[in-house]
Design a protein around this motif. Structure first.
Motif, PDB file in Angstrom:
ATOM      1  N   THR A 114       2.470 107.751  23.692  1.00 29.47           N
ATOM      2  CA  THR A 114       2.319 107.242  25.063  1.00 29.47           C
ATOM      3  C   THR A 114       2.930 108.184  26.095  1.00 29.47           C
ATOM      4  O   THR A 114       2.281 108.556  27.075  1.00 29.47           O
ATOM      5  N   VAL A 118       1.383 110.460  29.155  1.00 27.42           N
ATOM      6  CA  VAL A 118       1.889 110.411  30.537  1.00 27.42           C
ATOM      7  C   VAL A 118       2.193 111.825  31.045  1.00 27.42           C
ATOM      8  O   VAL A 118       1.872 112.180  32.182  1.00 27.42           O
ATOM      9  N   LYS A 233       8.593  94.531  33.579  1.00 27.73           N
ATOM     10  CA  LYS A 233       8.663  95.767  34.367  1.00 27.73           C
ATOM     11  C   LYS A 233       8.812  95.407  35.854  1.00 27.73           C
ATOM     12  O   LYS A 233       9.606  95.988  36.567  1.00 27.73           O
ATOM     13  N   VAL A 237      12.673  95.989  37.583  1.00 32.31           N
ATOM     14  CA  VAL A 237      12.704  97.338  38.158  1.00 32.31           C
ATOM     15  C   VAL A 237      14.008  97.574  38.947  1.00 32.31           C
ATOM     16  O   VAL A 237      14.595  98.657  38.887  1.00 32.31           O
ATOM     17  N   ALA A 240      16.770  98.109  36.509  1.00 32.49           N
ATOM     18  CA  ALA A 240      16.610  99.421  35.880  1.00 32.49           C
ATOM     19  C   ALA A 240      17.155 100.524  36.790  1.00 32.49           C
ATOM     20  O   ALA A 240      17.870 101.426  36.343  1.00 32.49           O
ATOM     21  N   LYS A 241      16.833 100.409  38.089  1.00 31.50           N
ATOM     22  CA  LYS A 241      17.332 101.397  39.063  1.00 31.50           C
ATOM     23  C   LYS A 241      18.851 101.399  39.090  1.00 31.50           C
ATOM     24  O   LYS A 241      19.487 102.449  39.034  1.00 31.50           O
ATOM     25  N   LEU A 244      20.233 103.060  36.031  1.00 30.40           N
ATOM     26  CA  LEU A 244      20.058 104.520  36.055  1.00 30.40           C
ATOM     27  C   LEU A 244      21.017 105.167  37.047  1.00 30.40           C
ATOM     28  O   LEU A 244      21.600 106.203  36.771  1.00 30.40           O
ATOM     29  N   THR A 271       7.682 102.544  27.680  1.00 25.01           N
ATOM     30  CA  THR A 271       7.908 102.535  29.137  1.00 25.01           C
ATOM     31  C   THR A 271       9.150 103.370  29.455  1.00 25.01           C
ATOM     32  O   THR A 271       9.140 104.207  30.355  1.00 25.01           O
ATOM     33  N   SER A 274       8.496 107.019  28.829  1.00 25.16           N
ATOM     34  CA  SER A 274       7.521 107.563  29.781  1.00 25.16           C
ATOM     35  C   SER A 274       8.134 107.735  31.169  1.00 25.16           C
ATOM     36  O   SER A 274       7.734 108.614  31.928  1.00 25.16           O
ATOM     37  N   LEU A 275       9.099 106.861  31.494  1.00 25.89           N
ATOM     38  CA  LEU A 275       9.743 106.949  32.814  1.00 25.89           C
ATOM     39  C   LEU A 275      10.492 108.253  33.003  1.00 25.89           C
ATOM     40  O   LEU A 275      10.548 108.795  34.106  1.00 25.89           O
ATOM     41  N   PRO A 278       8.318 111.954  34.347  1.00 27.90           N
ATOM     42  CA  PRO A 278       8.285 112.503  35.715  1.00 27.90           C
ATOM     43  C   PRO A 278       9.669 112.910  36.219  1.00 27.90           C
ATOM     44  O   PRO A 278       9.789 113.872  36.983  1.00 27.90           O
ATOM     45  N   LEU A 279      10.730 112.193  35.781  1.00 32.20           N
ATOM     46  CA  LEU A 279      12.089 112.551  36.229  1.00 32.20           C
ATOM     47  C   LEU A 279      12.460 113.957  35.748  1.00 32.20           C
ATOM     48  O   LEU A 279      13.059 114.744  36.478  1.00 32.20           O
TER      49      LEU A 279
END
Lengths: 390, 88
Positions: A114, A118, A233, A237, A240-241, A244, A271, A274-275, A278-279
């Protein structure tokens, strides 16, 4: 004052509270349906095959076949939680734990497809793609390395099965250490399973009713975990922020804990992994910073199967819990051993960086990699192990 | 002898200054990076959308791979033709 006068802000806030309550109510309902679905599979096998259920799984006695089944099923469904919950249901129905262990190891490999997909979203971005692709494939190489170390060890010693059984005994066993008496899940799941069983057995033979329960249970798990993950999700969210933000600048252990917690919150390791693509792709997080985060996802994903296993009833309940704990132990031992030893820790980093460099220059490598790791090598391994008579 | 000691002390002072500056720069860099990381985390919703739309990535990627493969076979064909011509 007229009672029908409304204040817009208050109305908006009460409607959002209502919608939040509805969403959380739906989460509870979905978790309940997941527990019922896993129990349905176990009950379905008992109804359809009775004591012969074990012989149905003879085709997967070969550990490589089990590994490949777990890999392919997870790569196709793209959710390791779904596949491990189905495996728990199958064990409840008679699948021997020894056959199920390579399957859960395969689920770890399959789930990595997955985040690789992405990362392909950055394919036109040069360096960004190289970083994103490395962040995605580091998880693949880590899981492949774990299988290479732990599968032969397990075949030789059965240490994972033994540890899983010991932990399952603590929850399910009859000893004084058991917490079986405090299990509130079984009594609330049983009536729903009996209701479905009774309804199906009215117009069908026992075997057809059993087969329908198995198929329905599997379908329910797929749908429920997909819906649950989407809903969580949206709901989580903010959390999760917050998590992090807290883990920034705090080192690998904090990354590992955040990855685990985030996966438990969203009920999806893909998930979480995959997050970070992009980071890492943006260059803001380095490969070594996101690495422990992806490993946390491996640990966090085990909670779904453990939860599902607590609902299983009957003589196989202890084995259902055993396989769920085997998955947890496998992932924890994997992190401790591979991430704990610097030489082993660096292998996935080097492999993913090298592959990403090649792939950034020639995109055909990415296609060749996906086809090879998820389809060609598993197929070849099955053929080779059959040839060896395993 | 005094000169040597003075020179050594000067060098040591310069090293201390440099180390202090280096540490300050490292701290500044770490803070910059962490600030960027926090900014990026604030965009988490967008990244979650990216996960949901991953199949679009496959279509895009497949287009690029097809083009690279076409170019590769075209180059091979051209080099084969040139090789064939020269040997004729």
């Amino acid at each position: 004052m007229s009672s029908d006068m409304t204040v817009p802000g208050v109305e908006k806030s009460s409607s959002s509270t209502r919608s939040l309550l509805l969403d959380w109510g739906l989460v509870v309902l979905l978790v309940y349906l997941l527990l019922v679905a896993v129990s349905l599979i176990g009950t379905g096998f008992k109804a359809a095959a009775g004591e012969n259920a074990r012989t149905l799984f003879a085709f997967a006695v070969n550990p490589v076949a089990g590994l490949v089944i777990g890999t392919l099923a997870t790569a196709l469904i793209q959710s390791s939680s779904t596949v491990t919950s189905i495996i728990v249901g199958l064990v409840a129905g008679g699948l021997p734990v020894g056959i199920a262990i390579p399957m859960v190891m395969g689920a770890n490999i399959g789930t990595t497809i997955t985040n690789t997909i992405v990362s392909l979203g950055h394919v036109r971005e040069g360096d960004e793609f190289r970083r994103a692709y490395a962040a995605a494939t580091i998880h693949d190489f880590f899981n492949l390395l774990c299988v290479l170390i732990f599968l032969p060890l397990e075949i030789a010693t059965g240490f994972l099965a033994k540890t899983g059984y010991m932990l399952a005994g603590f929850v399910e066993g009859a000893g004084s250490m058991s917490i079986k008496e405090y299990n509130v899940i079984k009594p609330i799941v049983k009536p729903a399973v009996h209701l479905v069983q009774d309804a199906l057995q009215h117009g069908m033979t026992e075997m057809t009713a059993g087969a329908t329960m198995i198929a329905g249970g599997i379908l329910m798990i797929v749908v429920v975990i997909t819906m649950l993950s989407r809903l969580l999700k949206k709901l989580m969210v903010g959390k999760a922020k917050e998590m992090l933000h807290k883990s920034v600048g705090r080192g690998p252990l904090s990354g590992l804990v955040s990855g685990t917690a985030l996966t438990v919150f969203v009920q999806s390791s893909s998930t979480t992994t995959s997050l970070i693509v992009p980071l890492a792709g943006n260059g803001v997080f380095s490969l070594r910073q996101v690495y422990p985060f992806t490993l946390g996802a491996n640990i966090g994903t085990c909670i779904t199967a453990i939860l599902a296993a607590t609902a299983v009833t009957g003589p196989n309940a202890v084995f259902a819990l055993e396989i769920a704990f085997v998955h947890l132990c496998y992932n924890v031992f994997g992190v401790v051993l591979v991430y704990g030893i610097p030489f082993l820790r660096n292998l996935p980093v080097m492999a993913s960086e090298r592959l990403a460099e090649r792939t950034a220059q020639n995109k055909v490598y990415a296609l060749a990699y996906i086809v090879a790791v998820f389809f060609l090598i598993p197929g070849t391994l099955i053929a080779f192990s059959h040839w060896l008579g395993l | 002898m005094l000169d040597t000691i003075k020179r050594r002390e000067e060098l040591e002072a310069k090293i201390t200054d440099l180390e202090t500056s280096l540490n300050t720069l490292k701290k500044q860099l770490r803070e910059e990076v962490q600030k960027e990381q926090h900014r990026d985390i604030d965009h988490l919703e967008e990244y979650l959308d990216e996960v949901d739309h991953r199949y679009g990535n496959l279509r895009d990627f497949w287009g690029i791979v097809r083009k690279e493969l076409r170019d590769f076979f075209a180059r091979r064909k051209a080099s084969d033709t040139n090789g064939g011509d020269s040997s004729a």
